[in-house]
Design a protein around this motif. Structure first.
Motif, PDB file in Angstrom:
ATOM      1  N   PRO A  64      43.345  48.835  47.466  1.00  0.00           N
ATOM      2  CA  PRO A  64      43.493  48.308  48.837  1.00  0.00           C
ATOM      3  C   PRO A  64      42.156  48.170  49.555  1.00  0.00           C
ATOM      4  CG  PRO A  64      45.195  49.932  48.377  1.00  0.00           C
ATOM      5  CD  PRO A  64      44.260  49.957  47.206  1.00  0.00           C
ATOM      6  N   GLU A  65      41.252  49.136  49.344  1.00  0.00           N
ATOM      7  CA  GLU A  65      39.950  49.086  50.015  1.00  0.00           C
ATOM      8  C   GLU A  65      39.120  47.903  49.516  1.00  0.00           C
ATOM      9  OE1 GLU A  65      41.257  51.735  48.549  1.00  0.00           O
ATOM     10  OE2 GLU A  65      41.841  52.824  50.380  1.00  0.00           O
ATOM     11  N   GLU A  66      39.112  47.700  48.183  1.00  0.00           N
ATOM     12  CA  GLU A  66      38.373  46.566  47.608  1.00  0.00           C
ATOM     13  C   GLU A  66      38.977  45.244  48.055  1.00  0.00           C
ATOM     14  OE1 GLU A  66      36.743  48.237  43.320  1.00  0.00           O
ATOM     15  OE2 GLU A  66      38.888  47.767  43.532  1.00  0.00           O
ATOM     16  N   SER A  67      40.293  45.204  48.135  1.00  0.00           N
ATOM     17  CA  SER A  67      40.969  43.976  48.565  1.00  0.00           C
ATOM     18  C   SER A  67      40.566  43.609  49.987  1.00  0.00           C
ATOM     19  CB  SER A  67      42.489  44.159  48.497  1.00  0.00           C
ATOM     20  OG  SER A  67      42.930  44.325  47.170  1.00  0.00           O
ATOM     21  N   LYS A  68      40.546  44.589  50.873  1.00  0.00           N
ATOM     22  CA  LYS A  68      40.183  44.333  52.270  1.00  0.00           C
ATOM     23  C   LYS A  68      38.741  43.865  52.381  1.00  0.00           C
ATOM     24  CE  LYS A  68      43.511  47.237  54.682  1.00  0.00           C
ATOM     25  NZ  LYS A  68      43.715  48.320  55.674  1.00  0.00           N
ATOM     26  N   GLU A  69      37.853  44.501  51.611  1.00  0.00           N
ATOM     27  CA  GLU A  69      36.437  44.126  51.667  1.00  0.00           C
ATOM     28  C   GLU A  69      36.234  42.684  51.212  1.00  0.00           C
ATOM     29  OE1 GLU A  69      32.126  45.405  49.687  1.00  0.00           O
ATOM     30  OE2 GLU A  69      33.928  46.603  49.271  1.00  0.00           O
ATOM     31  N   ARG A  70      36.852  42.328  50.118  1.00  0.00           N
ATOM     32  CA  ARG A  70      36.664  40.966  49.591  1.00  0.00           C
ATOM     33  C   ARG A  70      37.380  39.941  50.452  1.00  0.00           C
ATOM     34  NH1 ARG A  70      36.212  41.132  43.014  1.00  0.00           N
ATOM     35  NH2 ARG A  70      34.865  42.955  42.907  1.00  0.00           N
ATOM     36  N   LEU A  71      38.540  40.315  50.966  1.00  0.00           N
ATOM     37  CA  LEU A  71      39.251  39.393  51.844  1.00  0.00           C
ATOM     38  C   LEU A  71      38.433  39.121  53.099  1.00  0.00           C
ATOM     39  CD1 LEU A  71      41.751  37.739  52.376  1.00  0.00           C
ATOM     40  CD2 LEU A  71      42.860  39.772  53.299  1.00  0.00           C
ATOM     41  N   GLY A  72      37.752  40.144  53.595  1.00  0.00           N
ATOM     42  CA  GLY A  72      36.893  39.950  54.764  1.00  0.00           C
ATOM     43  C   GLY A  72      35.803  38.928  54.508  1.00  0.00           C
ATOM     44  N   LYS A  73      35.221  38.962  53.287  1.00  0.00           N
ATOM     45  CA  LYS A  73      34.183  37.993  52.932  1.00  0.00           C
ATOM     46  C   LYS A  73      34.747  36.571  52.872  1.00  0.00           C
ATOM     47  CE  LYS A  73      31.377  41.294  50.308  1.00  0.00           C
ATOM     48  NZ  LYS A  73      30.814  41.646  48.979  1.00  0.00           N
ATOM     49  N   ILE A  74      35.970  36.462  52.404  1.00  0.00           N
ATOM     50  CA  ILE A  74      36.600  35.137  52.331  1.00  0.00           C
ATOM     51  C   ILE A  74      36.865  34.595  53.725  1.00  0.00           C
ATOM     52  CG2 ILE A  74      38.719  33.943  51.613  1.00  0.00           C
ATOM     53  CD1 ILE A  74      38.773  35.945  49.242  1.00  0.00           C
ATOM     54  N   VAL A  75      37.352  35.468  54.605  1.00  0.00           N
ATOM     55  CA  VAL A  75      37.627  35.048  55.982  1.00  0.00           C
ATOM     56  C   VAL A  75      36.347  34.526  56.639  1.00  0.00           C
ATOM     57  CG1 VAL A  75      38.281  35.873  58.277  1.00  0.00           C
ATOM     58  CG2 VAL A  75      39.617  36.557  56.275  1.00  0.00           C
ATOM     59  N   GLU A  76      35.228  35.184  56.376  1.00  0.00           N
ATOM     60  CA  GLU A  76      33.953  34.723  56.934  1.00  0.00           C
ATOM     61  C   GLU A  76      33.628  33.308  56.456  1.00  0.00           C
ATOM     62  OE1 GLU A  76      30.912  37.491  55.944  1.00  0.00           O
ATOM     63  OE2 GLU A  76      31.799  39.156  57.083  1.00  0.00           O
ATOM     64  N   ARG A  77      33.952  32.995  55.221  1.00  0.00           N
ATOM     65  CA  ARG A  77      33.681  31.649  54.695  1.00  0.00           C
ATOM     66  C   ARG A  77      34.596  30.604  55.331  1.00  0.00           C
ATOM     67  NH1 ARG A  77      30.944  32.556  49.726  1.00  0.00           N
ATOM     68  NH2 ARG A  77      30.509  30.326  49.552  1.00  0.00           N
TER      69      ARG A  77
END
Length: 316
Positions: A64-77
């Protein structure tokens, strides 16, 4: 139930060069996901729509922690105006981008295998020799299912000629893209319809009856009860697909079924994702709203994060 692409030549033994996965059947919504859009049972359609098909598989393996971190990067894009929110326009643009990227990467993967003389084009003979090789010269005598093999060669040649708009026997990159992904090109629609009928029509009458229509999606095992969705599909065939009520789907009816006008699935998916995720109903998504719906978003088209984490250039 989505139409699936037919088996690839790689399933046949004896090909001298390993054949890249070649699509032989056309999805009705191939561009977003291979799954049904049914949120009552699964968010997998939305997962692949947000993330991309291949990357969605990797995403499921993260904590869950890795998912949130990577999802945050996608949202920024996705948030191109950097206002901290994702609008419908930004989300629509992103999903369209993922569609285009999937096709481009698929063509890139195949291109180097087929452009044997490295001239930036692919001749029919290059494709044929790479795909069928030695066994073509021997008329497939050493192949168990030689009839199917010859049929696939004939089908490939017909599709290649349709994609080759200037008829010179050589495919440019755009023409080769039309060959691999005919559903993306208006001038290839007839071949899409023809191939679909050929794949489902078992008695050779060039039409699809109810039994053939259902049989393409479901074949009951001994003692197996018919799922509810099969009953629904039968109703769709009789009430919607079979427009003239003659008990068959002809070419025009198949066209309405698999190519239902200029439907913008990316736009519909963007609206759907916002509807399901926008808690305050302001028509846009905040990072907190997205993270609060990790169960939904991480099984959607937006994320395609697998390549994003290693890709530093601006994809949009």
């Amino acid at each position: 139930m989505q139409l699936l692409f037919l088996v690839t030549l790689a399933l046949f033994l004896g090909v001298t060069v390993t054949v890249p996965a070649q699509e032989k059947r056309v999805h009705r919504q191939h561009d977003l996901s291979d799954h049904d859009h049914d949120d009552a049972h699964s968010f997998q359609y939305d997962h692949e729509a947000f993330l991309g098909k291949e990357e969605a598989k990797t995403f499921d393996q993260l904590s869950p922690e890795e998912s949130k971190e990577r999802l945050g990067k996608i949202v920024e894009r996705i948030d191109t105006d950097k206002d901290g929110f994702i609008s419908h326009a930004e989300l629509h643009k992103w999903i369209k981008h993922r569609q285009r990227r999937y096709i481009e990467e698929n063509v890139d993967k195949h291109w180097k295998d087929y452009d044997q003389n490295k001239d930036g084009k692919i001749a029919w003979n290059e494709y044929k020799n790479t795909t069928y090789g030695f066994y073509m010269d021997e008329e497939f005598d050493d192949v168990d299912d030689k009839v199917s093999y010859r049929s696939m060669l004939s089908r490939d040649e017909r599709r290649f000629k349709n994609a080759d708009r200037d008829g010179d026997g050589i495919a440019t990159r755009e023409e080769f893209t039309a060959f691999l992904h005919p559903e993306e090109f208006d001038y290839m629609k007839d071949i899409v319809i023809q191939e679909t009928i050929e794949d489902i029509d078992k008695n050779g009458d060039k039409k699809i009856d109810l039994q053939e229509y259902i049989g393409d999606m479901f074949n009951a095992e001994d003692g197996e009860n018919e799922p509810d969705w099969v009953t629904t599909e039968k109703k769709h065939f009789l009430e919607i697909r079979d427009v003239n009520k003659d008990g068959f789907l002809d070419a025009s009816e198949v066209a309405q079924w698999i190519l239902p006008g200029e439907v913008d699935h990316a736009d519909n998916e963007a609206k759907h994702l916002i509807h399901e995720t926008d808690k305050d109903n302001d028509g846009r998504l905040s990072i907190s709203e997205i993270l609060d719906r990790m169960d939904f978003i991480k099984v959607s088209t937006i994320t395609d994060y697998g390549t994003l984490v290693v890709d530093n250039h601006d994809e949009l």
